[in-house]
Design an enzyme around this catalytic site. Structure first.
Site, PDB file in Angstrom:
ATOM      1  N   HIS A  37       1.081 -30.749  -7.600  1.00 26.24           N
ATOM      2  CA  HIS A  37       1.250 -29.984  -6.363  1.00 26.24           C
ATOM      3  C   HIS A  37       0.769 -30.768  -5.138  1.00 26.24           C
ATOM      4  O   HIS A  37       0.733 -30.240  -4.034  1.00 26.24           O
ATOM      5  CB  HIS A  37       0.469 -28.661  -6.481  1.00 26.24           C
ATOM      6  CG  HIS A  37       0.822 -27.643  -5.464  1.00 26.24           C
ATOM      7  ND1 HIS A  37      -0.078 -27.158  -4.541  1.00 26.24           N
ATOM      8  CD2 HIS A  37       1.998 -27.006  -5.200  1.00 26.24           C
ATOM      9  CE1 HIS A  37       0.497 -26.263  -3.769  1.00 26.24           C
ATOM     10  NE2 HIS A  37       1.755 -26.147  -4.148  1.00 26.24           N
TER      11      HIS A  37
ATOM     12  N   LYS B 214       0.546 -33.533  -2.000  1.00 24.44           N
ATOM     13  CA  LYS B 214       1.410 -34.119  -0.974  1.00 24.44           C
ATOM     14  C   LYS B 214       0.645 -35.302  -0.392  1.00 24.44           C
ATOM     15  O   LYS B 214      -0.299 -35.117   0.389  1.00 24.44           O
ATOM     16  CB  LYS B 214       1.740 -33.130   0.132  1.00 24.44           C
ATOM     17  CG  LYS B 214       2.539 -31.901  -0.316  1.00 24.44           C
ATOM     18  CD  LYS B 214       1.658 -30.761  -0.661  1.00 24.44           C
ATOM     19  CE  LYS B 214       2.487 -29.545  -1.083  1.00 24.44           C
ATOM     20  NZ  LYS B 214       1.700 -28.513  -1.752  1.00 24.44           N
TER      21      LYS B 214
ATOM     22  N   ASP C  65       0.223 -49.063   3.454  1.00 27.03           N
ATOM     23  CA  ASP C  65      -0.564 -50.304   3.546  1.00 27.03           C
ATOM     24  C   ASP C  65      -2.053 -50.101   3.263  1.00 27.03           C
ATOM     25  O   ASP C  65      -2.883 -50.918   3.666  1.00 27.03           O
ATOM     26  CB  ASP C  65      -0.387 -50.950   4.927  1.00 27.03           C
ATOM     27  CG  ASP C  65       1.024 -51.487   5.124  1.00 27.03           C
ATOM     28  OD1 ASP C  65       1.707 -51.720   4.117  1.00 27.03           O
ATOM     29  OD2 ASP C  65       1.442 -51.674   6.283  1.00 27.03           O
TER      30      ASP C  65
ATOM     31  N   HIS D 226       1.569 -20.837   5.602  1.00 22.00           N
ATOM     32  CA  HIS D 226       1.444 -21.703   4.433  1.00 22.00           C
ATOM     33  C   HIS D 226       0.239 -22.627   4.544  1.00 22.00           C
ATOM     34  O   HIS D 226      -0.037 -23.403   3.638  1.00 22.00           O
ATOM     35  CB  HIS D 226       2.726 -22.519   4.259  1.00 22.00           C
ATOM     36  CG  HIS D 226       2.850 -23.196   2.937  1.00 22.00           C
ATOM     37  ND1 HIS D 226       2.719 -24.559   2.777  1.00 22.00           N
ATOM     38  CD2 HIS D 226       3.097 -22.696   1.688  1.00 22.00           C
ATOM     39  CE1 HIS D 226       2.882 -24.872   1.506  1.00 22.00           C
ATOM     40  NE2 HIS D 226       3.114 -23.770   0.811  1.00 22.00           N
TER      41      HIS D 226
ATOM     42  N   LYS E 171      -3.414 -24.104   4.355  1.00 20.33           N
ATOM     43  CA  LYS E 171      -4.505 -23.923   3.397  1.00 20.33           C
ATOM     44  C   LYS E 171      -5.756 -24.538   4.017  1.00 20.33           C
ATOM     45  O   LYS E 171      -6.058 -25.710   3.788  1.00 20.33           O
ATOM     46  CB  LYS E 171      -4.133 -24.593   2.073  1.00 20.33           C
ATOM     47  CG  LYS E 171      -2.720 -24.215   1.571  1.00 20.33           C
ATOM     48  CD  LYS E 171      -2.181 -25.258   0.634  1.00 20.33           C
ATOM     49  CE  LYS E 171      -0.688 -25.212   0.479  1.00 20.33           C
ATOM     50  NZ  LYS E 171      -0.134 -24.001  -0.041  1.00 20.33           N
TER      51      LYS E 171
ATOM     52  N   ASP F 201     -18.811 -22.503   9.499  1.00 21.23           N
ATOM     53  CA  ASP F 201     -19.631 -22.726  10.702  1.00 21.23           C
ATOM     54  C   ASP F 201     -18.848 -23.595  11.692  1.00 21.23           C
ATOM     55  O   ASP F 201     -17.658 -23.381  11.868  1.00 21.23           O
ATOM     56  CB  ASP F 201     -20.987 -23.326  10.313  1.00 21.23           C
ATOM     57  CG  ASP F 201     -21.795 -22.364   9.417  1.00 21.23           C
ATOM     58  OD1 ASP F 201     -21.556 -21.151   9.515  1.00 21.23           O
ATOM     59  OD2 ASP F 201     -22.614 -22.835   8.617  1.00 21.23           O
TER      60      ASP F 201
END
Length: 480
Positions: A221, A223, A228, A398, A400, A405
């Site tokens: 899951h 991404k 480089d 979507h 996350k 604080d």
């Protein structure tokens, strides 16, 4: 048909009951989380034949054990080399936000070194992410590594694929991993074109039965893009048109991604190497071209943490728990799928009862009715504990993101649910920096303007039909 069933049922039913008996024994002997065990037993009881099929396809751990054994060997072989030769341990030099020391130490033991020499750019939605990605790839000199759950050959995926082929023909080493379920829509022609163009493309755990893939377990899951060894991208945004607002997709998509430059990119590189060895059986020699020296780039303090089904510890879930219980003043959570474990919901409600200002933002409309119903079943308990719960209404939320604080934030691929905590390969970036956290705070405030705050009295007065639906879906929450 009825006559046929009457003639064969005396033979089939005893076989079915014997099969169920052994399945129940197997479930009990696996000593799983009690909630998951109860859920499978309930499924077998309520929907006998269908429940058995679901367990046989999605509930068995044989596949997980094979994955764990193979991946552990890879991790053990490559991990020490990475730590010894390319890890700059800055733990003794960096002391951000003292009350997060426990979290920093926990992550460090989980091959998540803390580094200071970084520059982080927050990318809001696909409109900001993809131009930055294209620019970085266009300027690549040595290698490009890409690992995605969803990579679609659409109006954003096609030009990106063409650019990768162009760079490969220029002599840049291009390696690419796509998940066998998330990127199921990719045709054989796409793979052929990429491979003939010089791109090394591998599929993570291809599936044999596409009809059963919507919730199949142990997916990649993540991404991740590494250019480089100096520039990295990670967060919630896949390669798909739906993430571009103002384009062909009418639904507004709210998401958060990061561009990372600096020392922390080495951890992303390390994670990519492990998965590449798993999917290709090719060992990449770790040289300074993949782990270059980084000098005087920035001052943002970062740890990058990953989790997966081959690991004994559910490290992202554990790190969420530590971060939430470390809060002194405020907790802000944005997640598209909220099906928390008991320890996570206990941490959130206990914080709220301890006069910590806790805000949770989830979508008003989800892309899964069952998951949304299960999520809504937790809201009453949160409201009663003093948590402020908001439903995002402008489109689909979507992002996350967790903000604790004013000095800590998490941005990543992991949802706050069982699947991310236990079954999928995920990666999160933990940021200890007032400046970057301030940018994420401002975005959270903007998202609140597009959200509706839930009132406890109104929530309790909803219809019994809706409440019953949510309660039934919650019983299956550990399996979602």
């Amino acid at each position: 048909m009825i006559a046929l069933w009457q003639s064969i049922s005396p033979f089939l039913l005893p076989l079915y009951y014997v099969g169920i008996f052994f399945v129940v024994i197997q479930i009990l002997l696996e000593n799983r989380n009690p909630l998951k065990t109860h859920s499978y037993l309930l499924l077998l009881l309520l929907v006998p034949f269908v429940g058995l099929v679901i367990y046989l396809f999605f509930g068995q751990n044989h596949r997980k054990l094979k994955i764990m054994a193979k991946r552990r060997l890879i991790n053990q072989a490559f991990g020490p080399e990475y730590i010894q030769d390319y890890l700059k341990n800055e733990q003794t030099e960096v002391h951000p936000q003292g009350h997060f020391d426990k979290l920093i130490r926990f992550l460090h033991k989980d091959l998540s070194p803390i580094s200071l020499n970084n520059r982080v750019t927050v990318l809001h939605n696909g409109e900001e992410k993809f131009p930055a990605v294209m620019e970085a790839i266009e300027n690549a000199k040595h290698h490009i590594h890409i690992e995605y759950y969803i990579f679609d050959n659409d109006s954003i995926g096609k030009p990106l694929a063409e650019l990768l082929i162009k760079k490969a023909k220029q002599g840049v080493k291009v390696r690419m991993i796509v998940d066998g379920v998330g990127s199921l829509g990719l045709k054989k022609a796409f793979f052929k074109k990429m491979l003939s163009g010089g791109v090394q493309l591998k599929e993570y755990m291809p599936v044999l039965f596409p009809s059963f893939t919507s919730k199949i377990n142990y997916r990649d899951h993540r991404k991740i893009i590494i250019v480089d060894g100096k520039i990295g991208f990670t967060g919630g945004i896949n390669v798909d048109d739906r993430y571009i607002n103002g384009g062909q997709n009418s639904l507004y998509w709210r998401d958060t991604h990061l561009k990372i430059e600096g020392e922390a990119v080495k951890t992303l590189q390390f994670l990519f190497f492990l998965n590449w060895q798993f999917v290709s059986q090719e060992t990449i020699r770790a040289t300074k071209q993949y782990f270059p020296e980084i000098t005087n780039l920035g001052k943002h303090c970062i740890q990058i943490n990953a989790s997966g089904p081959e690991l004994d510890l559910a490290s992202i879930m554990d790190s969420f728990f530590i971060a939430i219980t470390s809060a002194k003043n405020r907790i802000r959570i944005s997640t598209p799928y909220f099906i928390p474990t008991e320890s996570i919901i206990d941490a959130i409600t206990t914080a709220a009862k301890s006069d910590v200002d806790v805000e949770l933002m989830i979508p008003f409309d989800s892309d899964s009715r069952i998951v949304q119903a299960a999520s809504f079943s937790f809201i009453k308990r949160l409201l009663q504990a003093g948590v402020k719960v908001y439903l995002y209404q402008r489109g689909f939320l979507h992002a996350k993101v967790i903000i604790i604080d004013d000095g800590f934030a998490s941005v990543g691929t992991a949802n706050m649910d069982y699947r991310s905590f236990d079954l999928n390969h995920e990666v999160n970036t933990y940021i200890y920096d007032d400046e970057v956290v301030g940018i994420l705070q401002n975005q959270f405030d903007q998202d609140l303007q597009d959200s509706e705050k839930i009132d406890l009295n109104k929530w309790e007065n909803r219809g019994i039909k809706q409440k019953l639906k949510e309660s039934l879906c919650r019983l299956l929450a550990p399996l979602l």
